[in-house]
Design a protein around this motif. Structure first.
Motif, PDB file in Angstrom:
ATOM      1  N   LEU A 189      59.416  16.825 -54.858  1.00 44.68           N
ATOM      2  CA  LEU A 189      59.824  16.490 -53.491  1.00 44.68           C
ATOM      3  C   LEU A 189      60.820  17.517 -52.948  1.00 44.68           C
ATOM      4  CD1 LEU A 189      60.190  12.611 -53.796  1.00 44.68           C
ATOM      5  CD2 LEU A 189      58.383  13.886 -52.622  1.00 44.68           C
ATOM      6  N   LEU A 190      61.723  17.972 -53.795  1.00 44.79           N
ATOM      7  CA  LEU A 190      62.665  19.014 -53.382  1.00 44.79           C
ATOM      8  C   LEU A 190      61.928  20.317 -53.081  1.00 44.79           C
ATOM      9  CD1 LEU A 190      65.524  18.303 -55.948  1.00 44.79           C
ATOM     10  CD2 LEU A 190      65.752  18.198 -53.458  1.00 44.79           C
ATOM     11  N   VAL A 191      60.938  20.632 -53.902  1.00 41.36           N
ATOM     12  CA  VAL A 191      60.134  21.833 -53.687  1.00 41.36           C
ATOM     13  C   VAL A 191      59.378  21.745 -52.364  1.00 41.36           C
ATOM     14  CG1 VAL A 191      58.068  23.060 -54.492  1.00 41.36           C
ATOM     15  CG2 VAL A 191      59.910  22.531 -56.092  1.00 41.36           C
ATOM     16  N   LEU A 192      58.782  20.594 -52.078  1.00 42.37           N
ATOM     17  CA  LEU A 192      58.039  20.437 -50.825  1.00 42.37           C
ATOM     18  C   LEU A 192      58.945  20.600 -49.608  1.00 42.37           C
ATOM     19  CD1 LEU A 192      55.590  17.507 -51.659  1.00 42.37           C
ATOM     20  CD2 LEU A 192      55.004  19.886 -51.184  1.00 42.37           C
ATOM     21  N   ASP A 193      60.170  20.131 -49.712  1.00 41.72           N
ATOM     22  CA  ASP A 193      61.135  20.308 -48.622  1.00 41.72           C
ATOM     23  C   ASP A 193      61.362  21.790 -48.353  1.00 41.72           C
ATOM     24  OD1 ASP A 193      63.233  19.810 -46.754  1.00 41.72           O
ATOM     25  OD2 ASP A 193      64.689  20.062 -48.362  1.00 41.72           O
ATOM     26  N   ALA A 194      61.545  22.567 -49.427  1.00 39.47           N
ATOM     27  CA  ALA A 194      61.758  24.006 -49.273  1.00 39.47           C
ATOM     28  C   ALA A 194      60.507  24.702 -48.754  1.00 39.47           C
ATOM     29  CB  ALA A 194      62.171  24.608 -50.617  1.00 39.47           C
ATOM     30  N   MET A 195      59.352  24.336 -49.306  1.00 41.48           N
ATOM     31  CA  MET A 195      58.110  25.001 -48.924  1.00 41.48           C
ATOM     32  C   MET A 195      57.754  24.774 -47.464  1.00 41.48           C
ATOM     33  SD  MET A 195      57.074  26.786 -51.446  1.00 41.48           S
ATOM     34  CE  MET A 195      58.837  27.037 -51.703  1.00 41.48           C
ATOM     35  N   GLU A 196      58.047  23.584 -46.946  1.00 39.71           N
ATOM     36  CA  GLU A 196      57.771  23.328 -45.538  1.00 39.71           C
ATOM     37  C   GLU A 196      58.536  24.304 -44.657  1.00 39.71           C
ATOM     38  OE1 GLU A 196      58.114  19.741 -42.215  1.00 39.71           O
ATOM     39  OE2 GLU A 196      59.428  19.749 -43.956  1.00 39.71           O
ATOM     40  N   ARG A 197      59.816  24.473 -44.931  1.00 40.47           N
ATOM     41  CA  ARG A 197      60.639  25.337 -44.093  1.00 40.47           C
ATOM     42  C   ARG A 197      60.259  26.807 -44.249  1.00 40.47           C
ATOM     43  NH1 ARG A 197      66.668  23.265 -45.214  1.00 40.47           N
ATOM     44  NH2 ARG A 197      65.810  22.425 -47.162  1.00 40.47           N
ATOM     45  N   ILE A 198      59.956  27.215 -45.487  1.00 42.57           N
ATOM     46  CA  ILE A 198      59.570  28.603 -45.728  1.00 42.57           C
ATOM     47  C   ILE A 198      58.222  28.904 -45.093  1.00 42.57           C
ATOM     48  CG2 ILE A 198      58.904  30.244 -47.525  1.00 42.57           C
ATOM     49  CD1 ILE A 198      61.030  28.899 -49.329  1.00 42.57           C
ATOM     50  N   GLU A 199      57.262  27.992 -45.263  1.00 42.68           N
ATOM     51  CA  GLU A 199      55.922  28.219 -44.713  1.00 42.68           C
ATOM     52  C   GLU A 199      55.953  28.333 -43.195  1.00 42.68           C
ATOM     53  OE1 GLU A 199      51.502  26.087 -44.540  1.00 42.68           O
ATOM     54  OE2 GLU A 199      53.009  25.381 -45.978  1.00 42.68           O
ATOM     55  N   ILE A 200      56.692  27.466 -42.531  1.00 43.64           N
ATOM     56  CA  ILE A 200      56.772  27.522 -41.070  1.00 43.64           C
ATOM     57  C   ILE A 200      57.402  28.837 -40.622  1.00 43.64           C
ATOM     58  CG2 ILE A 200      57.923  26.506 -39.061  1.00 43.64           C
ATOM     59  CD1 ILE A 200      57.484  23.762 -40.405  1.00 43.64           C
ATOM     60  N   ALA A 201      58.453  29.274 -41.309  1.00 47.16           N
ATOM     61  CA  ALA A 201      59.108  30.537 -40.956  1.00 47.16           C
ATOM     62  C   ALA A 201      58.168  31.721 -41.173  1.00 47.16           C
ATOM     63  CB  ALA A 201      60.378  30.715 -41.786  1.00 47.16           C
ATOM     64  N   LEU A 202      57.372  31.689 -42.231  1.00 50.62           N
ATOM     65  CA  LEU A 202      56.434  32.778 -42.495  1.00 50.62           C
ATOM     66  C   LEU A 202      55.339  32.838 -41.433  1.00 50.62           C
ATOM     67  CD1 LEU A 202      56.091  32.476 -46.374  1.00 50.62           C
ATOM     68  CD2 LEU A 202      57.236  34.307 -45.101  1.00 50.62           C
ATOM     69  N   ARG A 203      54.925  31.686 -40.926  1.00 51.12           N
ATOM     70  CA  ARG A 203      53.960  31.685 -39.825  1.00 51.12           C
ATOM     71  C   ARG A 203      54.537  32.413 -38.607  1.00 51.12           C
ATOM     72  NH1 ARG A 203      51.859  25.399 -39.530  1.00 51.12           N
ATOM     73  NH2 ARG A 203      50.831  25.280 -41.568  1.00 51.12           N
ATOM     74  N   VAL A 204      55.799  32.125 -38.320  1.00 50.40           N
ATOM     75  CA  VAL A 204      56.458  32.798 -37.187  1.00 50.40           C
ATOM     76  C   VAL A 204      56.530  34.299 -37.447  1.00 50.40           C
ATOM     77  CG1 VAL A 204      58.596  33.004 -35.869  1.00 50.40           C
ATOM     78  CG2 VAL A 204      57.790  30.753 -36.590  1.00 50.40           C
ATOM     79  N   ASP A 205      56.874  34.685 -38.672  1.00 51.42           N
ATOM     80  CA  ASP A 205      56.968  36.107 -39.019  1.00 51.42           C
ATOM     81  C   ASP A 205      55.630  36.819 -38.811  1.00 51.42           C
ATOM     82  OD1 ASP A 205      59.611  35.713 -39.832  1.00 51.42           O
ATOM     83  OD2 ASP A 205      59.037  35.324 -41.907  1.00 51.42           O
ATOM     84  N   ALA A 206      54.550  36.183 -39.275  1.00 51.12           N
ATOM     85  CA  ALA A 206      53.217  36.785 -39.132  1.00 51.12           C
ATOM     86  C   ALA A 206      52.855  36.935 -37.660  1.00 51.12           C
ATOM     87  CB  ALA A 206      52.176  35.941 -39.864  1.00 51.12           C
ATOM     88  N   ALA A 207      53.109  35.889 -36.883  1.00 52.20           N
ATOM     89  CA  ALA A 207      52.774  35.924 -35.459  1.00 52.20           C
ATOM     90  C   ALA A 207      53.610  36.969 -34.721  1.00 52.20           C
ATOM     91  CB  ALA A 207      52.991  34.546 -34.846  1.00 52.20           C
TER      92      ALA A 207
END
Length: 325
Positions: free
Chosen positions: A92-110
């Motif tokens: 659950l702690l990992v999923l919390d981190a992954m959500e925030r990292i994944e969303i930020a990486l989407r912004v970076d790619a765009a």
């Protein structure tokens, strides 16, 4: 070999475990665990407590180590269950981190691809030449493989914004919209085809000294994310997609893992990478402190075989740098 093990009731499953030496102090609680979690899933958490035997090959006389069905002395059902609960909270702690990292990486790619045009992802002109490299096994280029995955995600999407955009503007989504239907894996693949200048901008944002290291981290974080999202055992897993390490002294915390293949093969390094990425995004985040608190409550075992954070690849002295800003 044909599978020939018969169906067993929950009571029979528990009796089988007892016959192999597993101690059960609360039978009703153990039965509820088997009913709610399942024998097979729990078996991953009592597996480390099984007895090892040395077996000699009659021909070569070579010794091999095999794990038997028996449990080591004083192993209790609760030892496995407490490990399961520990692992559940860790995921659950990992999923919390992954959500925030994944969303930020989407912004970076765009943001980086969008510099070249709103539809830069729909061709290879704005990408590195590696995008046109052919996979000999499939006969398709890396971009073609990525595009097939992206198109599949887009076709399966049920998001209202996709239908709304297509009704107003047509079938093709601009990159800043398209990233919202991508999963972590497709975003990671897109990063691997970006030009070096774009990757360098993103690596600098996260304080990663080498773009090759960044790409390796993204592959490993995708692996970590999938483990957590699919409720798979995490805490002591042997990592298949192992991350790339920085050079000596490039990142202080990373030095603890250099030249330590047994640590690189365990999930603690992936947690450390998530910690690093989150710190770059959210300098005041308490995620690292929350993880440290959880790790420091690693369950004690009644079993004569004691497991610890070492089994998940935590290096000596990790506490000294884990919560340091």
């Amino acid at each position: 070999m044909a599978y020939d093990r018969p169906w067993k009731s929950f009571e029979e499953q528990l009796e089988l475990l007892r016959s192999r030496g597993l101690q059960v102090s609360d039978e009703q609680a153990a039965l509820r665990c088997l009913e709610r979690i399942g024998y097979y899933r729990l078996s991953a958490y009592w597996y480390p407590f099984r007895v090892f035997r040395h077996v000699q090959d009659p021909g070569t006389h070579a010794l091999t180590t095999v794990r038997t069905d028996e449990f080591v002395r004083d192993t209790h059902f609760s030892d496995a269950y407490e490990l399961y609960l520990f692992d559940k909270k860790l995921r659950l702690l990992v999923l919390d981190a992954m959500e925030r990292i994944e969303i930020a990486l989407r912004v970076d790619a765009a943001y980086e691809l969008g510099r070249s045009g709103a539809f830069a992802h729909l061709g290879t002109e704005a990408l590195h030449a590696v995008a046109s490299k052919t996979n000999r096994r499939t006969g398709r280029t890396r971009y073609e493989e990525w595009r097939s995955r992206f198109d599949s995600l887009l076709d399966r999407s049920k998001e209202d914004f996709v239908e709304h955009y297509r009704e107003r503007h047509g079938a093709d989504l601009p990159i800043w919209v398209a990233v919202e239907v991508m999963d972590f894996g497709s975003v990671s693949q897109l990063f691997s085809m970006m030009k070096v200048s774009a990757l360098r901008n993103i690596a600098d944002k996260y304080g990663v000294p080498d773009t090759r290291v960044l790409l390796g981290w993204l592959r490993s974080l995708n692996y970590l994310r999938n483990l957590a999202a699919h409720h798979s055992r995490l805490w002591n897993r042997n990592v298949i997609d192992q991350p790339v390490l920085c050079g000596p002294s490039e990142l202080e915390w990373c030095d603890a893992f250099i030249g330590q293949p047994s640590l690189v093969a365990k999930p603690f390094l992936l947690l450390a990478i998530a910690r690093h990425m989150l710190r770059a995004l959210f300098p005041e985040t308490r995620w690292a402190a929350q993880v440290a608190e959880h790790l420091n409550h690693f369950p004690r075992q009644q079993s004569s075989r004691k497991l610890s954070l070492t089994d998940m690849g935590a290096p000596d002295g990790w506490e000294a740098w884990w919560t340091r800003k």
